[in-house]
Every structure is written in structure tokens, then in C-alpha cells.
Write an enzyme that holds these catalytic residues in place. Sequence first.
Site, short mmCIF file in Angstrom:
data_model
loop_
_atom_site.label_atom_id
_atom_site.label_comp_id
_atom_site.label_asym_id
_atom_site.label_seq_id
_atom_site.Cartn_x
_atom_site.Cartn_y
_atom_site.Cartn_z
N LYS A 164 0.78 -1.19 0.00
CA LYS A 164 -0.07 -0.07 0.01
C LYS A 164 0.82 1.09 -0.01
CE LYS A 164 -4.21 -2.14 1.82
NZ LYS A 164 -3.69 -3.63 2.05
C1 LIG Z 1 -4.34 -4.48 1.27
C2 LIG Z 1 -3.69 -5.76 1.10
C3 LIG Z 1 -3.81 -6.73 0.24
C4 LIG Z 1 -5.31 -6.75 -0.60
O1 LIG Z 1 -5.11 -5.86 -1.52
P1 LIG Z 1 -6.67 -5.23 -2.11
O2 LIG Z 1 -6.08 -4.23 -3.16
O3 LIG Z 1 -7.51 -4.82 -1.17
O4 LIG Z 1 -7.19 -6.44 -2.96
C5 LIG Z 1 -3.07 -7.86 0.09
N1 LIG Z 1 -2.03 -8.17 0.60
C6 LIG Z 1 -1.80 -7.17 1.66
C7 LIG Z 1 -0.33 -7.26 2.51
C8 LIG Z 1 -2.27 -6.16 1.79
O5 LIG Z 1 -2.04 -5.10 2.72
#
Ligand SMILES: *Cc1c(COP(=O)(O)O)cnc(C)c1O
Length: 452
Positions: free
Chosen positions: A108
Amino acid sequence: MRYVSTRGGAQPQKFSDILLEGLASDGGLYVPESFPKADLAGWRKLSYPDLAFAILSGFMDDVPDLESIVRATYTREIFGSDDITPLQALEPGFHLLGLSNGPTLAFKDVALQLLGRLFESVLEKQKRNLNILGATSGDTGSAAEHALRGRRGINVFMLSPQGRMSAFQRAQMYSLQDANIHNLAIKGTFDDCQDLVKAVNADAAFKARHRIGAVNSINWARVAAQVVYYFKGYFAATPSEGGQVSFAVPSGNFGNIYAGHVARAMGLPLRRLILASNENDVLDQFFKTGTYRIRKSAQPTSSPSMDISKASNFERYVHGLAGAERVRQLWQELDAAGEFRLPPPFDIVSGRSTHADRVATIRWLYEQFGVMVDPHTADGIKVGLEHVGPGEPLICLETAQPVKFAETLHEALGREPARPAAFEGLEQRPQRVEVMDADAAALKRYIAEHAQ
Ligand SMILES: *Cc1c(COP(=O)(O)O)cnc(C)c1O
């Protein structure tokens, strides 16, 4: 570039006007009117910041300082290497794309580090302030705080359920000493935190008076920023033009994989886009059967950032398949009956991975390649390998560092991952957090006293 609502009922807007908004006025999500075309030959040799600028300028054409924002974001200092998202070949054709080398060790950061700088720039031009209110069960809150700490014109109020996050996750958030970051530990569950955010947002007068905003996963800038690494990974995995690759994506709110879908719409030669769910398999069920059935609540798992009861970005995908008119009808059905149906086939394939699968996958990768992966990445790898034939190139997206999920790593390997130097002693640093009852009136009082 203009942006329209997935439900067709809002005026088209410029990018800088949707950047700070959440939902469109008709309850839909913003999508661009069209997708910019990829220049595969011209983009192949570009550095990450150059590639990011080439791609993002198609979506964010009304941000005059976009180039300097992109260059300040995608640096070795912030992401640990000039590649930003390095590609590692475990064996020929089987790759990991490292997306989790930013400040909070989860993918993120790639989007939120850009978003923080975009917010600051657009707010400055509009001579406005913004008070970000959010709820987190872990990764999103800390990535948002690290992206917004110290930014002019922005305050962050982040709710987290008291005592429900790991010591590492708590320390990542609560050890921030910046005056614009407010951590509120709520005596309750993550659902209680989300309800509080909803209650504050439902008070339109309060929301307007205190300029309350959000950084949730439906923000278009986050999707656009994630498109970049699909191209980067593709160029790194295909030494010359003309090849095709498949991507495996550990999925929750459908933001990451939707960015891959956008990359394909722009012209990226994708063979398969592979979605991995954990035990909360709403999306896997949809891609297998065509029935999208949301749940009352998510089941807690050992890949917690994929624990969802519905997938917020999914509406954008359905808009691309069926158009605004149909989205409006389907989401009315969803509100009334909790489900809708669309006829398969789809251009995304899917699978499901359970706790036992992710533990076995972590162990197998370590034994086979000496590489440690986190539980989310393991879900993606497990499902990805089920969908590719021999010799078919696969890129698995690495979405977090194993050190964030030491407990599951210990269960799989009997040992814990090494900690990057910057995180030594993290849990021992002084923490700043306000403990609060799950009470909307108390939360509003706190915001009113601390908002700028
Ligand atoms: C947020 C997250 C996901 C999922 O991603 P999306 O965009 O919500 O589908 C997968 N793995 C990790 C480590 C995350 O922080």
C-alpha cells in the site's frame, strides 16, 4: 481526462476535483471516461519514476507539478532501491515482484506515498485543509499515517481496535510523534471503528464544518499508482518485446488486481490475471460461478489484509463489463438481497487459499528457494501456480514483508524472519495513542478539538 461515476448519475469531473472526494454524489465510484494507450516500445527502458510519470500523466493531466511529485515519491531513500519494485526470479519463468519495500513494508505504500504528496499539493493550491478520518485493522492505517505525517494542511484521525493488532503493527502507528497524526484506540472491534467513521460521515454538517476526508482503497489515485508496477514487472520479466505474462494477485478489496485489469485495458499483454482469495472467498465465488454474494462480516484469518465481506473496488470492474445502467440495477439488488448474478465467463481467473495452504506454501518456498514470503503473498503463489501451465511465465505480487507476520512464519518454519535495520527496537519506542470508548459523540468532540 474526465472522470464519471460507475452509476452514471454524477457530473464528469477533472482529476484534481475527484482526488479529495470519496464516493460520487450518486453513490458510485469514479472511473476515467477512457484509458490512455500504452506505448510498450517507448516505455520498456524507462526508470520507475519516468515510467510512473508517463503512465500517471495520462490519468492526472491537470496536476501541474505531477512530475516533481512523482520524482519525490519513487526514490531509493523511500523504497530501498532504484528499481522501487524489484523483480526476483525464483526459477526461469517464476517471479516475485517486490512491492513491499516502502516505509511500512506493505504494497500500500506504493500508492499512498504518492497520494500524500498529491493531497498536499492540491490542498495548497485550493487553499484548503483536510482532516482525514479512517479505521484500520492494520496495514492501511499505518501506510496512510506514514504517507501523511508532517504534511501541510492535513490532520489524520485513525481509529484502531484496542488490543487487536499485533505489537509490531501497533508500534508502526503509535510510535509516530508527528503533531498531525492522531491515533485513537477504540474499546471495541474493527467493525465498531468502521461504524464510528460512518456515524461521523453521516453528520453532513459536522463533516462539512471540519472538512472530513478519507484515504480509502476506492481513491482513483491509488488505483492509477498501482498500474505502474504491472508494466514495470512485465518489462523486467520479458527481455524483449512480444512476450506474455500472467500475474497472481493476493486480493481483498480488489484494488490491486483492478489496477492490473486497467493495465491490460491500456495494452499490457497479459495472459492471465489470477485472483487469490483467502477463506473470505466472496471474489473467488464470483469468478467461479457468476454470483456475487456479500457476507455480514469477515472471518479473521492469518492473511488479515484480505479479510473482507465485500470488495469495494469491484463495482469498477462490473462497470467495465456491463455499464452504468446495469451497475445501478445490480447494486440495488445487492442492497435488497445481498447478492446478484452476472453470466460468466470473465477475464479474471481465481482460487482460494486457506491457513493450511499458506503455511505449506511458506514452507515449500523456503525449502525450495531459501526465500521467506508473508502469508498474503503465499496465498497468491498457491493460487497462481494452480493456473499456469509448464513454461508459462508467472509474476506473483509480493504484498508484504514476512517480518510483519512473524507468528505465522514461526508456525511454518519454526523461526522468525530477520528484521530490517530500520525496525530494530520498534516496539520499545515511545507511543502516542488516545484510548476512547466506541462513542460517536466523544469522537466528534475529539475531532472538533484537534482538527485544523
Ligand atoms: C491490502 C492488502 C492486500 C489486498 O489488496 P486489495 O487491493 O485490497 O485487494 C493484500 N495483501 C496485503 C499485504 C495488503 O496489505
